[in-house]
Design a protein around this motif. Structure first.
Motif, mmCIF file in Angstrom:
data_model
loop_
_atom_site.group_PDB
_atom_site.id
_atom_site.type_symbol
_atom_site.label_atom_id
_atom_site.label_comp_id
_atom_site.label_asym_id
_atom_site.label_seq_id
_atom_site.Cartn_x
_atom_site.Cartn_y
_atom_site.Cartn_z
ATOM 1 N N ILE A 11 0.836 -1.208 0.000
ATOM 2 C CA ILE A 11 0.000 0.000 0.000
ATOM 3 C C ILE A 11 0.867 1.253 0.000
ATOM 4 C CG2 ILE A 11 -1.634 1.323 1.408
ATOM 5 C CD1 ILE A 11 -2.729 -1.498 2.310
ATOM 6 N N ALA A 12 1.903 1.265 0.827
ATOM 7 C CA ALA A 12 2.801 2.419 0.872
ATOM 8 C C ALA A 12 3.500 2.624 -0.465
ATOM 9 C CB ALA A 12 3.828 2.246 1.991
ATOM 10 N N ALA A 13 3.876 1.517 -1.121
ATOM 11 C CA ALA A 13 4.541 1.624 -2.422
ATOM 12 C C ALA A 13 3.623 2.249 -3.467
ATOM 13 C CB ALA A 13 5.013 0.248 -2.879
ATOM 14 N N GLN A 14 2.308 2.114 -3.276
ATOM 15 C CA GLN A 14 1.333 2.745 -4.172
ATOM 16 C C GLN A 14 1.055 4.194 -3.783
ATOM 17 O OE1 GLN A 14 -2.078 0.206 -3.770
ATOM 18 N NE2 GLN A 14 -1.051 -1.585 -4.626
ATOM 19 N N GLY A 15 1.703 4.649 -2.720
ATOM 20 C CA GLY A 15 1.501 6.022 -2.269
ATOM 21 C C GLY A 15 0.232 6.219 -1.477
ATOM 22 N N LYS A 16 -0.343 5.143 -0.945
ATOM 23 C CA LYS A 16 -1.612 5.232 -0.226
ATOM 24 C C LYS A 16 -1.405 5.053 1.276
ATOM 25 C CE LYS A 16 -4.240 3.714 -4.259
ATOM 26 N NZ LYS A 16 -5.297 2.805 -4.798
ATOM 27 N N LEU A 17 -2.489 5.213 2.040
ATOM 28 C CA LEU A 17 -2.440 5.111 3.499
ATOM 29 C C LEU A 17 -2.800 3.689 3.917
ATOM 30 C CD1 LEU A 17 -2.198 6.570 6.286
ATOM 31 C CD2 LEU A 17 -4.679 6.937 6.152
ATOM 32 N N ALA A 18 -1.889 3.014 4.617
ATOM 33 C CA ALA A 18 -2.148 1.674 5.125
ATOM 34 C C ALA A 18 -2.858 1.779 6.468
ATOM 35 C CB ALA A 18 -0.839 0.900 5.271
ATOM 36 N N VAL A 19 -3.999 1.116 6.573
ATOM 37 C CA VAL A 19 -4.817 1.175 7.783
ATOM 38 C C VAL A 19 -4.820 -0.201 8.431
ATOM 39 C CG1 VAL A 19 -7.099 1.702 8.720
ATOM 40 C CG2 VAL A 19 -6.246 2.956 6.715
ATOM 41 N N THR A 20 -4.201 -0.304 9.603
ATOM 42 C CA THR A 20 -4.157 -1.558 10.334
ATOM 43 C C THR A 20 -5.199 -1.530 11.445
ATOM 44 O OG1 THR A 20 -2.374 -0.678 11.730
ATOM 45 C CG2 THR A 20 -1.730 -1.950 9.792
#
Length: 672
Positions: free
Chosen positions: A339-348
């Motif tokens: 997700i980070a590699a796509q430039g997005k926010l990872a929500v755990t």
């Protein structure tokens, strides 16, 4: 915004649909229309264009008279459709489609598409839009959409962030950005669903999500509860939400929404990479509210897990379709990295509640078994939960809690009594402690003034003065839970455990060589924090103001610097922030020296974007005067924090921007 291209006679259809319609003999295949967010169009059926007449909508053969409609996604494949005046069209009970004053269930339309034609069905009633007695109403029409101008603007909130951000991962594949390791963005569904006013998203948009709540107005039950929890004024509670926001959000209001999705988006666009959402529950608080759904804490957790998944879908819908949103749930460290590699926010996802799996204790008798723990952990895994708090605000079947103090401590101790049948039990101690005297007569008197009552004959406890520790430690069920969490690679949240319980948990983790332990919102003694670092765990501090804000709270910089002086400080490869937003705790007030040393707007965020002041309706937020009144101001707070750190700025910046990476590495090692 949907893309359009010309066809014969100047009619336009959505370019995403494809070319000319297939031959009539080909059976139509209707699929969800997910790409209409923000579209400004006219609607044309076989009998003409939809136009606005004096009482509703009709059909005309004159294209220039066609009404202009704006679409706003309410969920995937569903929309609010507003006419040129901004009125949402709705399916009336008498058959016609009319213009409404506000969004409601009957103003929600499910859209499907086939070969350039669209069908709109009332989500609430199942009636298809078409021709009804010559006008627009329940029928069976299909529509061609043509691009238009002159549509009303949908009410919304801008992020105030522009520019191209730096990548979410560096050249070595490491996450580059900060982490909020402790947030409660699903609080609207917690505590039975009515304690909290406002939502982080809502079908119908900002006017629905952030409207005021009568129950929280002057002397309403919500205002009285907030007075108990937060010390606010229950009399002067104007309760105006969108668009004026004269009463909330403020940095010290705890029962109003502070994490609207556009504010989360602002923080992400300014450099946040990971958001750890804690699903939160409390049966006792739920039962204080006059209206609620189930107060069973696991039911509350389930409801929030569902809500969070729907929130991801909603952000997708507002972003153009499935998978296109910036808000992405992550259930493994590998997904965080993707997700980070796509430039997005990872929500755990984590869990924070006192009666986990129903494991409360009543007068020291546990109300669950190891089989309940096994089944509960299996269920949490199916919900995507990566970590949990074995102990929260009350002693439970797993161990003893860490005490709050003052009026808050008195209120929670009352909850402890109602939950377990006994008060906190404490003894004097030296070294690490569980706080000071947790209930005194003055604090309890304040609760009585606000209407808190106890069963007749209840005797208040007496505690030693000075430092005290909970007499209860880790139980045999607690030991079993910790061992099972280690076996499953789950993150153990140490905060809220009493010292005796926490030390026993850390002993087990140390014996197992297990790094998956955290303290993420300033609720552990420094001795405990040092042991966590020694195990390879992760640490974050509560997002207090950078320097003194006059609220008698610690400052972020003081605590961060204290942690740099711990014996195991060399193991800090990245540092986190714990906002506790919507978590019944205040956010940072304005710094006392903000007037002489303000954050200047616009500013450059940690990821290189340019950030201006965020505006909600008619209210403009400024960190210097509002503090962190809502989540979007964490973009401002992070930059201000680094600006205020003086000679430590380089080190602090590096640790904060390595926070997401350090958390993910800790999780990977735990799962290994």
């Amino acid at each position: 915004m949907a893309r359009f291209r010309s066809l014969a006679a100047g009619v336009l259809v959505l370019g995403l649909v494809g070319g000319l319609p297939a031959p009539a003999a080909h059976a139509a295949s209707w699929t969800p229309a997910n790409d209409l967010e923000g579209a400004c169009v006219t609607l044309q059926a076989s009998n003409g264009y939809v136009f606005k007449d004096s009482v509703g909508y009709g059909y005309t053969s004159t294209a220039s008279k066609a009404e202009k409609f704006r679409f706003e996604a309410t969920q995937l494949g569903r929309y609010a459709i507003r006419d040129s005046t901004g009125a949402p069209i709705y399916q009336s009970v008498v058959g016609w489609v009319w213009a409404g004053a506000d969004y409601g269930d009957r103003a929600d339309w499910t859209a499907t598409v086939s070969e350039g034609k669209y069908r709109f069905v009332s989500t609430a009633t199942g009636q298809q839009m078409g021709v009804y007695l010559g006008g627009l109403g329940a029928g069976s029409s299909t529509y061609t959409l043509a691009a238009a101008t002159g549509c009303a603007t949908n009410p919304d909130i801008a992020t105030g962030v522009t520019g191209t951000p730096a990548p979410g991962v560096d050249a070595n594949g490491k996450l580059a950005g900060w982490i909020d390791a402790h947030a409660h963005i699903t609080a609207a569904e917690a505590f039975g669903g009515s304690l909290h006013c406002g939502d982080p998203y809502a079908p119908g948009g900002v006017t629905v999500a952030l409207k005021g709540c009568p129950s929280h107005a002057t002397l309403g039950w919500g205002a009285l509860l907030e007075a108990i929890i937060a010390g606010t004024d229950p009399i002067n509670s104007a309760e105006d939400g969108w668009p004026t926001f004269g009463d909330w959000p403020q940095n010290d209001t705890m029962l109003h929404e502070a994490s609207y999705f556009r504010s989360l988006e602002r923080a992400w666009k300014s450099g946040q990479r990971v958001l750890n959402v804690l699903l939160v529950a409390n049966r006792v608080i739920c039962e204080l509210t006059p209206q609620h759904t189930s107060c069973d804490e696991m039911d509350q957790i389930r409801a929030q897990a569902t809500y969070l998944k729907k929130m991801q879908d909603y952000v997708d819908a507002r972003s153009g379709g499935p998978g296109k949103g910036w808000f992405r749930l992550a259930t493994t460290p590998a997904q965080v990295r993707q997700i980070a590699a796509q430039g997005k926010l990872a929500v755990t996802i984590g869990v924070e509640n006192s009666e986990l799996f129903g494991c409360r204790e009543i007068k020291d008798v546990p109300q669950c078994t190891t089989a309940d723990i096994d089944a509960g952990l299996d269920e949490l895994a199916s919900l995507g939960v990566s970590g949990l708090y074995p102990v929260h605000k009350f002693d439970n079947a797993f161990g003893g809690t860490r005490f709050d103090e003052g009026t808050t401590g008195a209120a929670i101790n009352v909850g402890q009594f109602l939950s377990s049948g006994h008060w906190w039990t404490a003894t004097s101690c030296t070294g690490p402690s569980d706080n000071e005297q947790p209930l005194v007569s003055d604090d309890f008197a304040k609760l009585l003034e606000l209407g808190v009552s106890l069963p007749a004959g209840t005797i208040l406890p007496v505690y030693p003065s000075g430092k005290i520790c909970n007499t209860r430690g880790l139980t045999s069920l607690g030991t079993y839970l910790i061992q099972e969490m280690i076996e499953r690679g789950m993150i153990i949240h140490i905060d809220h455990m009493g010292v005796k319980t926490a030390q026993a948990v850390l002993d087990i983790a140390q014996q197992a060589g297990y790094p998956g332990v955290t303290s993420v919102h300033t609720w552990s003694d420094p001795t405990i924090v040092n042991r966590i670092l020694g195990l390879g765990g992760f640490v974050a501090s509560y997002a207090f103001a950078a320097t003194d804000d006059g609220q008698d709270t610690p400052t972020f910089l003081d605590e961060w610097r204290a942690h740099q002086g711990l014996a195991n400080a060399s193991k800090i490869t990245g540092y986190g922030v714990g906002t506790d937003v919507n978590g019944l705790g205040p956010q940072a007030a304005p710094r006392l020296n903000a007037g002489s040393s303000p954050l200047s707007y616009p500013f450059t965020a940690t990821n290189g974007t340019t950030v201006t002041k965020q505006v909600w309706g008619g209210r403009t937020f400024d960190l210097n005067t509002d503090g962190v009144a809502q989540y979007g101001l964490y973009a401002d707070w992070i930059t201000d924090l680094i600006n205020q750190s003086g000679s430590d700025a380089t080190k602090l910046r590096k640790q904060l921007l390595s926070g997401a990476e350090a958390y993910t590495v800790m999780w990977e090692r735990a799962r290994a």
